[in-house]
Write a protein that holds these residues in place. Structure first.
Motif, PDB file in Angstrom:
ATOM      1  N   HIS A  40     -27.195 -28.724  -3.233  1.00 40.26           N
ATOM      2  CA  HIS A  40     -27.212 -27.874  -4.359  1.00 40.26           C
ATOM      3  C   HIS A  40     -28.071 -28.403  -5.753  1.00 40.26           C
ATOM      4  O   HIS A  40     -28.528 -27.577  -6.413  1.00 40.26           O
ATOM      5  CB  HIS A  40     -25.672 -27.756  -4.822  1.00 40.26           C
ATOM      6  CG  HIS A  40     -25.256 -27.058  -5.911  1.00 40.26           C
ATOM      7  ND1 HIS A  40     -25.178 -25.576  -5.757  1.00 40.26           N
ATOM      8  CD2 HIS A  40     -25.148 -27.220  -7.175  1.00 40.26           C
ATOM      9  CE1 HIS A  40     -25.064 -24.862  -7.086  1.00 40.26           C
ATOM     10  NE2 HIS A  40     -24.837 -26.079  -7.881  1.00 40.26           N
ATOM     11  N   SER A  77     -25.020 -30.195 -14.946  1.00 39.83           N
ATOM     12  CA  SER A  77     -24.022 -29.281 -14.256  1.00 39.83           C
ATOM     13  C   SER A  77     -22.638 -29.612 -14.559  1.00 39.83           C
ATOM     14  O   SER A  77     -22.159 -30.458 -15.297  1.00 39.83           O
ATOM     15  CB  SER A  77     -24.495 -29.339 -12.547  1.00 39.83           C
ATOM     16  OG  SER A  77     -23.970 -30.330 -12.298  1.00 39.83           O
ATOM     17  N   GLY A  78     -21.873 -28.717 -13.976  1.00 42.53           N
ATOM     18  CA  GLY A  78     -20.470 -29.223 -14.197  1.00 42.53           C
ATOM     19  C   GLY A  78     -19.962 -30.364 -13.549  1.00 42.53           C
ATOM     20  O   GLY A  78     -19.018 -31.056 -14.426  1.00 42.53           O
ATOM     21  N   GLY A  79     -20.467 -30.834 -12.457  1.00 46.10           N
ATOM     22  CA  GLY A  79     -20.143 -32.354 -11.972  1.00 46.10           C
ATOM     23  C   GLY A  79     -21.003 -33.474 -12.351  1.00 46.10           C
ATOM     24  O   GLY A  79     -20.621 -34.490 -11.788  1.00 46.10           O
ATOM     25  N   GLY A 133     -21.104 -31.233 -18.680  1.00 47.37           N
ATOM     26  CA  GLY A 133     -20.353 -29.929 -18.317  1.00 47.37           C
ATOM     27  C   GLY A 133     -18.960 -30.178 -18.409  1.00 47.37           C
ATOM     28  O   GLY A 133     -18.078 -29.308 -19.063  1.00 47.37           O
ATOM     29  N   PHE A 154     -17.600 -30.286 -21.937  1.00 49.69           N
ATOM     30  CA  PHE A 154     -17.350 -29.027 -22.426  1.00 49.69           C
ATOM     31  C   PHE A 154     -15.952 -28.429 -22.021  1.00 49.69           C
ATOM     32  O   PHE A 154     -15.216 -27.661 -22.646  1.00 49.69           O
ATOM     33  CB  PHE A 154     -18.649 -28.294 -22.334  1.00 49.69           C
ATOM     34  CG  PHE A 154     -19.846 -28.160 -23.029  1.00 49.69           C
ATOM     35  CD1 PHE A 154     -19.722 -27.837 -24.286  1.00 49.69           C
ATOM     36  CD2 PHE A 154     -21.078 -28.913 -22.567  1.00 49.69           C
ATOM     37  CE1 PHE A 154     -20.830 -27.748 -25.141  1.00 49.69           C
ATOM     38  CE2 PHE A 154     -22.028 -28.732 -23.491  1.00 49.69           C
ATOM     39  CZ  PHE A 154     -22.193 -28.272 -24.760  1.00 49.69           C
ATOM     40  N   GLY A 194     -18.113 -24.324 -21.398  1.00 48.60           N
ATOM     41  CA  GLY A 194     -19.310 -24.393 -22.061  1.00 48.60           C
ATOM     42  C   GLY A 194     -19.734 -23.307 -23.088  1.00 48.60           C
ATOM     43  O   GLY A 194     -19.840 -23.312 -24.090  1.00 48.60           O
ATOM     44  N   PRO A 195     -19.806 -22.156 -22.160  1.00 46.29           N
ATOM     45  CA  PRO A 195     -19.930 -21.054 -22.912  1.00 46.29           C
ATOM     46  C   PRO A 195     -19.039 -20.574 -23.969  1.00 46.29           C
ATOM     47  O   PRO A 195     -19.369 -20.121 -25.266  1.00 46.29           O
ATOM     48  CB  PRO A 195     -20.075 -19.869 -22.184  1.00 46.29           C
ATOM     49  CG  PRO A 195     -20.198 -20.555 -20.552  1.00 46.29           C
ATOM     50  CD  PRO A 195     -19.854 -21.751 -20.799  1.00 46.29           C
ATOM     51  N   ALA A 218     -19.730 -22.981 -27.106  1.00 45.17           N
ATOM     52  CA  ALA A 218     -20.929 -22.412 -27.750  1.00 45.17           C
ATOM     53  C   ALA A 218     -20.518 -21.305 -28.600  1.00 45.17           C
ATOM     54  O   ALA A 218     -21.101 -21.192 -29.669  1.00 45.17           O
ATOM     55  CB  ALA A 218     -22.042 -22.305 -26.745  1.00 45.17           C
ATOM     56  N   VAL A 265     -25.388 -26.396 -17.855  1.00 48.17           N
ATOM     57  CA  VAL A 265     -25.195 -26.806 -19.218  1.00 48.17           C
ATOM     58  C   VAL A 265     -26.610 -26.506 -20.041  1.00 48.17           C
ATOM     59  O   VAL A 265     -26.760 -26.360 -21.215  1.00 48.17           O
ATOM     60  CB  VAL A 265     -24.797 -28.226 -19.582  1.00 48.17           C
ATOM     61  CG1 VAL A 265     -25.073 -28.570 -21.092  1.00 48.17           C
ATOM     62  CG2 VAL A 265     -23.456 -28.402 -18.887  1.00 48.17           C
ATOM     63  N   ALA A 280     -28.170 -24.016 -19.892  1.00 46.44           N
ATOM     64  CA  ALA A 280     -28.060 -22.665 -20.581  1.00 46.44           C
ATOM     65  C   ALA A 280     -27.693 -22.686 -22.065  1.00 46.44           C
ATOM     66  O   ALA A 280     -28.024 -21.825 -22.705  1.00 46.44           O
ATOM     67  CB  ALA A 280     -27.140 -21.505 -19.662  1.00 46.44           C
ATOM     68  N   ASN A 281     -27.305 -23.773 -22.472  1.00 44.01           N
ATOM     69  CA  ASN A 281     -26.776 -24.011 -23.970  1.00 44.01           C
ATOM     70  C   ASN A 281     -28.029 -23.867 -24.881  1.00 44.01           C
ATOM     71  O   ASN A 281     -28.802 -24.630 -25.027  1.00 44.01           O
ATOM     72  CB  ASN A 281     -26.187 -25.320 -24.209  1.00 44.01           C
ATOM     73  CG  ASN A 281     -25.399 -25.230 -25.226  1.00 44.01           C
ATOM     74  OD1 ASN A 281     -26.064 -25.848 -26.387  1.00 44.01           O
ATOM     75  ND2 ASN A 281     -24.280 -25.180 -25.463  1.00 44.01           N
ATOM     76  N   CYS A 310     -30.182 -20.946 -14.676  1.00 42.96           N
ATOM     77  CA  CYS A 310     -29.465 -22.587 -14.974  1.00 42.96           C
ATOM     78  C   CYS A 310     -28.260 -22.446 -14.210  1.00 42.96           C
ATOM     79  O   CYS A 310     -28.038 -23.550 -13.679  1.00 42.96           O
ATOM     80  CB  CYS A 310     -29.414 -22.260 -16.355  1.00 42.96           C
ATOM     81  SG  CYS A 310     -30.745 -22.623 -17.558  1.00 42.96           S
ATOM     82  N   THR A 311     -27.419 -21.640 -14.482  1.00 46.09           N
ATOM     83  CA  THR A 311     -26.137 -21.609 -13.750  1.00 46.09           C
ATOM     84  C   THR A 311     -26.308 -21.336 -12.199  1.00 46.09           C
ATOM     85  O   THR A 311     -27.511 -20.801 -11.903  1.00 46.09           O
ATOM     86  CB  THR A 311     -25.018 -20.702 -14.505  1.00 46.09           C
ATOM     87  OG1 THR A 311     -25.657 -19.162 -14.382  1.00 46.09           O
ATOM     88  CG2 THR A 311     -24.527 -21.220 -15.602  1.00 46.09           C
TER      89      THR A 311
HETATM   90  O1  KG4 Z   1     -24.746 -25.602 -12.597  1.00 50.19           O
HETATM   91  P1  KG4 Z   1     -23.323 -24.896 -12.749  1.00 50.19           P
HETATM   92  O2  KG4 Z   1     -23.187 -23.537 -13.007  1.00 50.19           O
HETATM   93  O3  KG4 Z   1     -22.281 -25.250 -11.793  1.00 50.19           O
HETATM   94  C1  KG4 Z   1     -22.292 -26.546 -10.968  1.00 50.19           C
HETATM   95  O4  KG4 Z   1     -23.067 -26.897 -10.153  1.00 50.19           O
HETATM   96  O5  KG4 Z   1     -21.373 -27.280 -11.539  1.00 50.19           O
HETATM   97  O6  KG4 Z   1     -22.910 -25.626 -14.277  1.00 50.19           O
HETATM   98  C2  KG4 Z   1     -21.431 -25.232 -14.790  1.00 50.19           C
HETATM   99  C3  KG4 Z   1     -21.207 -26.177 -15.788  1.00 50.19           C
HETATM  100  C4  KG4 Z   1     -19.750 -25.905 -16.527  1.00 50.19           C
HETATM  101  O7  KG4 Z   1     -19.305 -27.148 -17.159  1.00 50.19           O
HETATM  102  C5  KG4 Z   1     -19.949 -24.793 -17.601  1.00 50.19           C
HETATM  103  O8  KG4 Z   1     -19.145 -24.920 -18.753  1.00 50.19           O
HETATM  104  C6  KG4 Z   1     -21.534 -25.320 -18.234  1.00 50.19           C
HETATM  105  O9  KG4 Z   1     -22.067 -25.599 -16.906  1.00 50.19           O
HETATM  106  N1  KG4 Z   1     -22.131 -24.134 -18.954  1.00 50.19           N
HETATM  107  C7  KG4 Z   1     -22.487 -24.522 -20.325  1.00 50.19           C
HETATM  108  C8  KG4 Z   1     -23.072 -23.270 -20.646  1.00 50.19           C
HETATM  109  N2  KG4 Z   1     -23.084 -22.420 -19.453  1.00 50.19           N
HETATM  110  C9  KG4 Z   1     -22.635 -23.103 -18.611  1.00 50.19           C
HETATM  111  N3  KG4 Z   1     -22.155 -25.472 -20.834  1.00 50.19           N
HETATM  112  C10 KG4 Z   1     -22.809 -25.476 -22.487  1.00 50.19           C
HETATM  113  N4  KG4 Z   1     -23.253 -24.165 -22.872  1.00 50.19           N
HETATM  114  C11 KG4 Z   1     -23.598 -22.999 -21.913  1.00 50.19           C
HETATM  115  N5  KG4 Z   1     -24.116 -22.158 -22.339  1.00 50.19           N
END
Ligand code: KG4
Ligand code: ZN
Length: 362
Positions: free
Chosen positions: A118, A143-145, A170, A173, A187-188, A191, A276, A278-279, A305-306
């Motif tokens: 991934h 990413s989230g993790g 992430g 956030f 995160g979103p 933001a 993240v 995408a921030n 990004c996500t």
């Molecule tokens: O890559 P992803 O979609 O999934 C994983 O592989 O983990 O990342 C998810 C993470 C979450 O922690 C979410 O809060 C964060 O990305 N995230 C953001 C934004 N969009 C998603 N963090 C900050 N600003 C954003 N706009």
């Protein structure tokens, strides 16, 4: 992208967490179609992803989404040359859905399947853009993790430069958002609230900003946010100011370490990937700092990004093509008796082999 031995149509399936993503990538014509179903609304009331609900929803969505993508791309399953699915890391039950469907499709069609990492999907997704970065580059994977800085020299040739010793950005956030009573994903939500706030009112720490290495630490930030909230926030403006400070603190550290990593490697290209990235504040700050230092920043468009199926189709295609160029058999070739398939809920990116090398087993 050049260098392919022959045109190849790859179906990509992503089911590692709370998004079902399917896409078709053609090695000559690019992305032909993609579809995504986000489970955010389903998990929202629980304040986070409920793994069992995630798996069941992937099962419901995956076939309709695959049909939708084929229709959008005006392709049939018989035209698909290979199937790529996310093998890990992620939620075991969720991964099993994509792996089972991908493996079954490959077997039925007599086409090769490949399990994709991934994070490698995230890492390579900026190469899908109209103006792709050239190797070598430094990548900030957020990413989230995971929060990692990597030197990327080619597909599968990654050197870890630094990473979070505790929480990922992430996670910082998401956990701060929860403490502020905001929804998931955090995160979103942070933001959005930060747009109405100002930084500087609350002095949150910038963990490891001056540590002299390229590692991160974000768990102290969450504790500082909890402590500040426990002392009381007088009004909505204070909540917005705290959200803004959280975002500013995280972004400041990510930007400083990314710039230091690019300098340390003697490179001029930075690529960001993962949710993240995408921030908007992070993207703006990276652009501003990079401009001053003569560094080029490549950000995938926010939808890439996500989590999505396109990055899995693309990373799978690059790996299969690299293997083919080396005249190596694909890691998993079909048709074969389906005796099982692997998922790797925990799978460090550092253990990923170069194309042509054998994978270490679990
Ligand atoms: O890559 P992803 O979609 O999934 C994983 O592989 O983990 O990342 C998810 C993470 C979450 O922690 C979410 O809060 C964060 O990305 N995230 C953001 C934004 N969009 C998603 N963090 C900050 N600003 C954003 N706009
Ligand atoms: Zn992801």
């Amino acid at each position: 992208m050049g260098g392919y031995t022959r045109p190849m149509l790859t179906l990509g399936i992503e089911t590692s967490c709370d998004e079902t993503g399917v896409a078709l990538y053609d090695s000559q014509r690019g992305l032909l179609g993609q579809a995504l179903h986000s489970q955010v609304a389903m998990h929202e009331r629980y304040g986070g992803v409920v793994p069992e609900l995630a798996s069941r929803d992937h099962i419901r969505r995956i076939v309709p989404l695959t049909r939708q993508v084929l229709q959008e791309a005006d392709c049939t399953l018989a035209q698909v040359d290979a199937i790529a699915y996310t093998e890990g890391p992620g939620l075991a039950g969720a991964l099993l859905v994509g792996a089972a469907v991908g493996t079954a499709l490959g077997y039925a069609l007599g086409k090769p399947t490949i399990g994709v990492h991934h994070l490698e999907g995230h890492l390579l997704s900026p190469l899908l853009s109209a103006d792709p970065p050239a190797f070598p580059f430094v990548a900030l994977l957020v990413s989230g993790g995971h929060t990692q800085l990597l030197k990327v020299e080619a597909v599968g040739v990654y050197t870890l430069l630094g990473e979070s010793v505790d929480d990922a950005a992430g996670e910082a956030f998401d956990k701060s958002a929860k403490l502020l009573g905001l929804g998931y994903p955090g995160g979103p939500a942070i933001a959005r609230l930060a747009e109405q706030g100002h930084s500087g009112r609350f002095g949150l720490p910038r963990p490891k900003l001056h540590s002299g290495d390229l590692d991160f630490s974000f768990s102290g930030l969450k504790t500082a946010v909890a402590t500040r909230i426990a002392r009381g926030l007088p009004d909505d403006q204070a909540r917005a100011d705290l959200a803004c400070e959280v975002q500013t603190a995280i972004v400041e550290v990510l930007v400083a370490k990314s710039m230091a990593a690019v300098q340390a490697c003697g490179l001029r290209t930075l690529v960001i990937a993962g949710g993240v990235s995408a921030n908007r504040h992070l993207r703006a700050q990276l652009d501003a700092h990079a401009l001053r230092q003569g560094i080029r920043v490549h950000c995938p468009e926010p939808a890439l990004c996500t989590d999505n199926g396109a990055m899995i189709a693309f990373a799978g295609a690059l790996r299969l093509q690299a293997e083919a160029a080396l005249a190596q058999p694909a890691p998993i070739t079909a048709p074969r008796a389906v005796t099982g398939f692997d998922i790797r809920p925990r799978w460090p990116l550092s253990s990923l082999p170069r194309p042509g090398e054998n994978r270490a087993s679990n």
